[in-house]
Scaffold this active site. Structure first.
Site, PDB file in Angstrom:
ATOM      1  N   GLU A  42       0.844  -1.265   0.068  1.00 27.70           N
ATOM      2  CA  GLU A  42       0.107  -0.042  -0.027  1.00 27.70           C
ATOM      3  C   GLU A  42       0.915   1.368  -0.080  1.00 27.70           C
ATOM      4  OE1 GLU A  42      -2.932   0.151  -0.820  1.00 27.70           O
ATOM      5  OE2 GLU A  42      -3.673  -1.645  -0.425  1.00 27.70           O
ATOM      6  N   TYR A 125      -6.428   6.406   4.080  1.00 25.84           N
ATOM      7  CA  TYR A 125      -6.457   5.518   3.023  1.00 25.84           C
ATOM      8  C   TYR A 125      -5.945   4.163   3.453  1.00 25.84           C
ATOM      9  CZ  TYR A 125      -5.381   2.311  -0.528  1.00 25.84           C
ATOM     10  OH  TYR A 125      -5.197   1.223  -1.275  1.00 25.84           O
ATOM     11  N   ASP A 143      -9.219   5.982  -1.964  1.00 29.16           N
ATOM     12  CA  ASP A 143      -8.062   6.220  -2.694  1.00 29.16           C
ATOM     13  C   ASP A 143      -8.694   6.950  -4.113  1.00 29.16           C
ATOM     14  OD1 ASP A 143      -8.994   4.070  -3.876  1.00 29.16           O
ATOM     15  OD2 ASP A 143      -7.256   3.527  -4.788  1.00 29.16           O
TER      16      ASP A 143
END
Length: 366
Positions: A42, A125, A143
């Site tokens: 991520e 996020y 996102d």
DNA sequence: AACTCGTGGCA
DNA sequence: TTGCCAAGAGT
């Protein structure tokens, strides 16, 4: 903006997850639900495309297989692992986060998005992504894909460039996310956003959720998401000094704050920082460089224009034009210089940004 | 809230 | 070339 009934929400969940089960991408970080793996992927994927990330992810896992390995790594190795990915503070913050986990959390990841947000480098996020994918918490992961997909599905007109808009999307998605498969749902939205519901050439006619896509049904797909545009990059002139002493290159490590923090380059002098008149002559530049090195670093250099085409490099908010100078360093005493002399063979051991690679390429085309 | 922080791809 | 976009966070 339109609202979905409970029946529509249920139908959407079923359709989306069935598609994800059939056609979801097989990505290296999807082979398990290890929070460490989800986290690394991520962070790498922030503002970066999947295709770019994959080789970096594989190498990163080989070099730093665990949180502990990451916490103990020397920074030079971290930056080397990140070299070319950009936004280099991401990897330095990852190490701070790893140390934070070991020091304050007994090495155990917190399992909720709220707690994850307390960790360095993990924002709303990424917290949502880790919590939902690794720990099955039914929270949104908003996102760019989620902004785009849901703004089109529901014709949401809020400007996604404004910070406050995030909470609106989080509320909307919280009502839609299934409690049993939140991680798959969030990942399915990302896959949807990078396949059928792309920013530029969407193919919603073949999308598994086209019947739920109000903007598409109204022929207004490209009106979404609403987003104010960013200012264009500001032009900045630089001089790169390719200085040699004893057959070695004079390399400098950039400051620990700001752009390209802690990365290595040849000395890059902002022309505006040199003592020059408005309408300076080429000869003035040589003298100004010499004076700058003398005053700032107590170094004697005699620079000369290499006569090469300037290197151009555009960042998000700055557009650099770099004129290349060669130089000889006389009697190098580097006591006041933030860097060192490096042999050509050793250059690749230093973490360097892309702009430095462009400078080498201009000087010595392969 | 607005600005900072990289790079590659694409029309 | 130019502009915009891509799994954002820190300040």
């Amino acid at each position: 903006m339109i609202e979905w009934s409970p029946a529509t929400i249920s139908a959407f969940q079923t359709t989306l997850l069935a598609w994800f089960d059939r056609e979801g991408r097989d990505l290296p970080w999807r082979h398990d639900h290890e929070p460490y793996h989800i986290w690394v992927s991520e962070i790498m994927l922030q503002q970066t495309q999947v295709q770019t990330v994959i080789p970096y992810y594989e190498r990163f896992m080989a070099w730093f297989p665990t949180v502990t390995a990451l916490a103990q790594a020397p920074e030079s190795q971290l930056l080397k692992a990140w070299e070319g990915l950009g936004y280099y503070s991401r990897v330095r913050n990852m190490q701070r986060c790893a140390r934070q986990l070991l020091a304050d959390y007994e090495g155990q990841w917190p399992k909720t998005a709220t707690e994850l947000t307390e960790l360095i480098g993990i924002g709303p996020y990424t917290a949502g992504a880790i919590a939902s994918i690794a720990f099955n918490e039914p929270v949104p992961a908003v996102d760019g894909n989620a902004f785009r997909v849901f703004s089109r599905l529901l014709e949401i007109d809020a400007d996604i460039a404004k910070p406050q808009t995030r909470s609106l999307f989080e509320k909307v998605i919280a009502r839609i996310i299934p409690k049993d498969r939140p991680g798959d749902f969030n990942q399915a939205i990302m896959d949807l956003g990078s396949s059928y519901m792309t920013a530029r050439n969407p193919d919603s006619a073949h999308s598994p959720v086209k019947d739920f896509n109000q903007a598409y049904l109204d022929g207004k797909e490209l009106d979404y998401p609403v987003k104010t545009k960013k200012p264009r990059p500001v032009p900045v002139d630089y001089v790169a000094v390719l200085a040699q002493a004893d057959g070695q290159w004079l390399m400098t490590q950039r400051p620990s704050n700001g752009m390209l923090a802690n990365l290595w380059t040849v000395p890059l002098l902002k022309v505006a920082d040199l003592d020059l008149a408005e309408d300076y002559l080429p000869a003035d530049l040589e003298l100004a460089i010499q004076t700058y090195f003398q005053q700032e670093y107590q170094l004697r250099v005699t620079g000369f224009d290499l006569g090469l085409k300037p290197v151009k490099h555009t960042f998000t908010h700055q557009k650099w034009t770099i004129q290349l100078f060669g130089a000889k360093v006389e009697q190098p005493d580097l006591a006041y210089f933030p860097g060192k002399l490096v042999s050509t063979a050793q250059l690749t051991t230093l973490p360097m940004p892309k702009v430095q690679e462009k400078i080498w390429d201009r000087y010595q085309p392969k």
